[in-house]
Scaffold this motif. Structure first.
Motif, PDB file in Angstrom:
ATOM      1  N   LEU A   1      14.815  16.921  -3.435  1.00  0.00           N
ATOM      2  CA  LEU A   1      13.998  17.927  -2.742  1.00  0.00           C
ATOM      3  C   LEU A   1      12.572  17.428  -2.523  1.00  0.00           C
ATOM      4  O   LEU A   1      11.603  18.173  -2.636  1.00  0.00           O
ATOM      5  N   ALA A   2      12.461  16.156  -2.207  1.00  0.00           N
ATOM      6  CA  ALA A   2      11.162  15.532  -1.927  1.00  0.00           C
ATOM      7  C   ALA A   2      10.919  15.636  -0.420  1.00  0.00           C
ATOM      8  O   ALA A   2      11.202  14.708   0.327  1.00  0.00           O
ATOM      9  N   TYR A   3      10.397  16.773  -0.003  1.00  0.00           N
ATOM     10  CA  TYR A   3      10.317  17.097   1.418  1.00  0.00           C
ATOM     11  C   TYR A   3       9.460  16.124   2.219  1.00  0.00           C
ATOM     12  O   TYR A   3       9.835  15.729   3.320  1.00  0.00           O
ATOM     13  N   LEU A   4       8.326  15.750   1.672  1.00  0.00           N
ATOM     14  CA  LEU A   4       7.491  14.796   2.398  1.00  0.00           C
ATOM     15  C   LEU A   4       8.158  13.424   2.457  1.00  0.00           C
ATOM     16  O   LEU A   4       8.044  12.709   3.456  1.00  0.00           O
ATOM     17  N   ALA A   5       8.855  13.052   1.396  1.00  0.00           N
ATOM     18  CA  ALA A   5       9.571  11.775   1.402  1.00  0.00           C
ATOM     19  C   ALA A   5      10.725  11.812   2.413  1.00  0.00           C
ATOM     20  O   ALA A   5      11.041  10.793   3.030  1.00  0.00           O
ATOM     21  N   ILE A   6      11.332  12.974   2.605  1.00  0.00           N
ATOM     22  CA  ILE A   6      12.376  13.129   3.629  1.00  0.00           C
ATOM     23  C   ILE A   6      11.758  12.887   5.009  1.00  0.00           C
ATOM     24  O   ILE A   6      12.308  12.136   5.827  1.00  0.00           O
ATOM     25  N   ALA A   7      10.612  13.526   5.255  1.00  0.00           N
ATOM     26  CA  ALA A   7       9.918  13.323   6.537  1.00  0.00           C
ATOM     27  C   ALA A   7       9.544  11.851   6.697  1.00  0.00           C
ATOM     28  O   ALA A   7       9.664  11.282   7.794  1.00  0.00           O
TER      29      ALA A   7
ATOM     30  N   ILE B   1      18.272   0.855   4.128  1.00  0.00           N
ATOM     31  CA  ILE B   1      17.275   1.174   3.103  1.00  0.00           C
ATOM     32  C   ILE B   1      16.803   2.615   3.279  1.00  0.00           C
ATOM     33  O   ILE B   1      16.775   3.408   2.334  1.00  0.00           O
ATOM     34  N   THR B   2      16.446   2.950   4.498  1.00  0.00           N
ATOM     35  CA  THR B   2      15.927   4.289   4.788  1.00  0.00           C
ATOM     36  C   THR B   2      16.987   5.365   4.570  1.00  0.00           C
ATOM     37  O   THR B   2      16.692   6.429   4.011  1.00  0.00           O
ATOM     38  N   ILE B   3      18.204   5.095   4.969  1.00  0.00           N
ATOM     39  CA  ILE B   3      19.278   6.077   4.764  1.00  0.00           C
ATOM     40  C   ILE B   3      19.537   6.286   3.272  1.00  0.00           C
ATOM     41  O   ILE B   3      19.757   7.424   2.825  1.00  0.00           O
ATOM     42  N   SER B   4      19.472   5.217   2.485  1.00  0.00           N
ATOM     43  CA  SER B   4      19.643   5.354   1.031  1.00  0.00           C
ATOM     44  C   SER B   4      18.526   6.211   0.430  1.00  0.00           C
ATOM     45  O   SER B   4      18.786   7.116  -0.365  1.00  0.00           O
ATOM     46  N   MET B   5      17.297   5.921   0.816  1.00  0.00           N
ATOM     47  CA  MET B   5      16.179   6.705   0.280  1.00  0.00           C
ATOM     48  C   MET B   5      16.184   8.137   0.810  1.00  0.00           C
ATOM     49  O   MET B   5      15.827   9.065   0.082  1.00  0.00           O
TER      50      MET B   5
ATOM     51  N   ILE C   1       0.840  -1.201   0.000  1.00  0.00           N
ATOM     52  CA  ILE C   1       0.000   0.000   0.000  1.00  0.00           C
ATOM     53  C   ILE C   1       0.877   1.254   0.000  1.00  0.00           C
ATOM     54  O   ILE C   1       0.647   2.195  -0.771  1.00  0.00           O
ATOM     55  N   GLY C   2       1.903   1.248   0.843  1.00  0.00           N
ATOM     56  CA  GLY C   2       2.803   2.399   0.903  1.00  0.00           C
ATOM     57  C   GLY C   2       3.513   2.653  -0.415  1.00  0.00           C
ATOM     58  O   GLY C   2       3.603   3.802  -0.875  1.00  0.00           O
ATOM     59  N   ASP C   3       4.015   1.608  -1.050  1.00  0.00           N
ATOM     60  CA  ASP C   3       4.739   1.782  -2.312  1.00  0.00           C
ATOM     61  C   ASP C   3       3.827   2.282  -3.423  1.00  0.00           C
ATOM     62  O   ASP C   3       4.251   3.072  -4.271  1.00  0.00           O
ATOM     63  N   ALA C   4       2.571   1.839  -3.445  1.00  0.00           N
ATOM     64  CA  ALA C   4       1.622   2.336  -4.450  1.00  0.00           C
ATOM     65  C   ALA C   4       1.383   3.834  -4.254  1.00  0.00           C
ATOM     66  O   ALA C   4       1.354   4.603  -5.224  1.00  0.00           O
ATOM     67  N   ILE C   5       1.252   4.247  -3.016  1.00  0.00           N
ATOM     68  CA  ILE C   5       1.039   5.670  -2.724  1.00  0.00           C
ATOM     69  C   ILE C   5       2.285   6.477  -3.087  1.00  0.00           C
ATOM     70  O   ILE C   5       2.184   7.554  -3.699  1.00  0.00           O
ATOM     71  N   TRP C   6       3.472   5.962  -2.739  1.00  0.00           N
ATOM     72  CA  TRP C   6       4.704   6.693  -3.050  1.00  0.00           C
ATOM     73  C   TRP C   6       4.953   6.772  -4.551  1.00  0.00           C
ATOM     74  O   TRP C   6       5.509   7.753  -5.045  1.00  0.00           O
TER      75      TRP C   6
END
Length: 195
Positions: A140-146, A128-132, A34-39
């Motif tokens: 500059l994907a601010y919401l993705a950074i959060a 994984i999270t540090i890479s993303m 679900i998360g990946d579809a939204i992202w």
């Protein structure tokens, strides 16, 4: 378009937080799907196409891995295919050096979800999270950074709730069993040898 990207980003954050709070492989995979579809939608809306490509691969990966108990989905060829697609997506959508980070994250996620142990998934969440996070800062994907910052927090919470707490309980149970056995041995009456 900008407001819509924010809506999907916020939804992605909410779903992503619960991924590493899942106790079972099935729950983890459904949440991740679900998360990946939204992202995917969020990345398309902000023009971050490497992230979008990786998200599509992730959705397909999760659909296959959810059926690992079936013969067709249990072939190691899926592992090889998804690892190759992770690398290929970076080549096809290459924008700059930062385009490699989603590929690294995707490859680690493929391995994590293929093995299918929630504890390993929570441990691999860190690289994984540090890479993303690195990719999202560069994009500059601010919401993705959060999202990645909260995913790190979620992984830590999940490790504490399910992994470290379980180790402590297991250690306490072993210690308790040893003490009980020692107490029982001491409580047994001594038998005299008869000649």
């Amino acid at each position: 378009m900008v407001i819509l990207s924010y809506v999907f980003g916020i939804l992605g954050i909410l779903v992503s937080f619960i991924i590493y709070q899942q106790k079972t492989r099935g729950g983890l995979l459904v949440s991740k799907l679900i998360g990946d579809a939204i992202w995917f939608v969020h990345y398309v809306l902000i023009g971050a196409y490497t992230g979008a490509a990786i998200s599509v691969i992730a959705v397909i990966r999760e659909l296959v891995f959810m059926h690992r108990e079936k013969k067709w989905a249990n072939s190691p060829l899926w592992l090889v295919l998804f690892l190759a697609l992770s690398a290929l997506s970076g080549v096809i959508t290459w924008k700059n050096l930062y385009s490699i980070f989603p590929c690294i994250a995707s490859a680690l996620a493929v391995i994590s979800f293929w093995i299918g142990k929630p504890r390993l998934s929570r441990i691999l969440a860190y690289p994984i999270t540090i890479s993303m996070l690195t990719y999202n800062v560069a994009s500059l994907a601010y919401l993705a950074i959060a999202n990645e910052a909260l995913s790190l927090v979620s992984a830590v919470i999940g490790n504490i709730r399910y992994d470290f707490a379980k180790q402590t309980k297991d250690a306490d149970a072993c210690s308790s069993d040893s003490k009980d056995a020692a107490a029982e041995t001491q409580a047994l009456p001594e038998t005299e040898e008869k000649n």
